[in-house]
Design a protein around this motif. Sequence first.
Motif, PDB file in Angstrom:
ATOM      1  N   ASP A   1       0.806  -1.215   0.000  1.00 59.16           N
ATOM      2  CA  ASP A   1       0.000   0.000   0.000  1.00 59.16           C
ATOM      3  C   ASP A   1       0.841   1.268   0.000  1.00 59.16           C
ATOM      4  N   GLN A   2       2.147   1.123   0.155  1.00 59.65           N
ATOM      5  CA  GLN A   2       3.025   2.291   0.156  1.00 59.65           C
ATOM      6  C   GLN A   2       3.645   2.456  -1.230  1.00 59.65           C
ATOM      7  N   LYS A   3       3.466   3.629  -1.842  1.00 56.12           N
ATOM      8  CA  LYS A   3       3.937   3.838  -3.203  1.00 56.12           C
ATOM      9  C   LYS A   3       5.127   4.789  -3.309  1.00 56.12           C
ATOM     10  N   ARG A   4       5.297   5.705  -2.346  1.00 58.93           N
ATOM     11  CA  ARG A   4       6.348   6.709  -2.440  1.00 58.93           C
ATOM     12  C   ARG A   4       7.296   6.522  -1.260  1.00 58.93           C
ATOM     13  N   THR A   5       8.175   5.533  -1.389  1.00 63.19           N
ATOM     14  CA  THR A   5       9.015   5.158  -0.254  1.00 63.19           C
ATOM     15  C   THR A   5      10.481   5.531  -0.469  1.00 63.19           C
ATOM     16  N   VAL A   6      11.179   5.733   0.654  1.00 67.06           N
ATOM     17  CA  VAL A   6      12.634   5.897   0.665  1.00 67.06           C
ATOM     18  C   VAL A   6      13.152   5.135   1.883  1.00 67.06           C
ATOM     19  N   THR A   7      14.471   5.091   2.052  1.00 73.11           N
ATOM     20  CA  THR A   7      15.036   4.432   3.228  1.00 73.11           C
ATOM     21  C   THR A   7      15.036   5.401   4.409  1.00 73.11           C
ATOM     22  N   PRO A   8      15.105   4.884   5.626  1.00 74.73           N
ATOM     23  CA  PRO A   8      15.177   5.763   6.798  1.00 74.73           C
ATOM     24  C   PRO A   8      16.354   6.732   6.736  1.00 74.73           C
ATOM     25  N   ARG A   9      17.506   6.273   6.300  1.00 75.40           N
ATOM     26  CA  ARG A   9      18.683   7.149   6.215  1.00 75.40           C
ATOM     27  C   ARG A   9      18.466   8.284   5.226  1.00 75.40           C
ATOM     28  N   GLN A  10      17.874   7.955   4.068  1.00 74.10           N
ATOM     29  CA  GLN A  10      17.602   8.989   3.058  1.00 74.10           C
ATOM     30  C   GLN A  10      16.652  10.050   3.604  1.00 74.10           C
ATOM     31  N   ALA A  11      15.622   9.612   4.311  1.00 73.32           N
ATOM     32  CA  ALA A  11      14.652  10.560   4.867  1.00 73.32           C
ATOM     33  C   ALA A  11      15.294  11.442   5.928  1.00 73.32           C
TER      34      ALA A  11
END
Length: 227
Positions: free
Chosen positions: A186-196
């Motif tokens: 259900d998640q479409k716009r994801t990044v990694t925790p470090r990137q965020a």
Amino acid sequence: MNPIYLALDLPRLDAAIALAQKVKGHVGGLKLGLEFFCAHGHHGVHEVAKVGLPLFLDLKLHDIPNTVAGAMQSIHVLEPAIVTVHASGGRAMMEDAKAAAGEHCRVVAVTVLTSLDDADLAATGVGGSSHDQVLRLADLAAEAGLDGIVCSGQEVGEVHRRWKNGFFVVPGLRPAEAANGALGGDQKRTVTPRQARDAGASVLVIGRPISRAEDPVTAARAIEGTL
């Protein structure tokens, strides 16, 4: 401060508390969403509070200003650190929500859900990209005097540049080793925790990569180690 808030949206209260107790040394707070609140109410929040971590009530309040203000007042006793409202409720609603919030409660506005992409927005009549819509709603939240917004990691960098002292909550995060969708499609716009985090996120909301891991403690520690 550890920026990781564990999304504790489990159907059983005892299981939620047990998980929180296990990983509390590797997360900075606990996020309780609408599913949890509807199932367990004030009692459930009070029980989770005994774990001793800050609480994020992700209720996404969205109604007329007076109703949202009343809802905010009704949760004062729970002493949440963060509460969400929907930015699309408008400036007056956000202003009233902030005015009704507890002294130490950050009120943040949900911009565009991370389950939505450009095509989904177009189907609801919203023109332009999801990125543009996030920026529009972020500006509105800032004008309304809110503390910050909720957005995906793909937008947080630009929002942070525009709103230097804002408080930014980023959900929909997936560790680098997890394929997009592997832990929830259900998640479409994801990044990694470090990137965020590098882009300016204040809080990282992480759920299934920890809660559904074979060893939640190891998973939480691993994510914490990347920050």
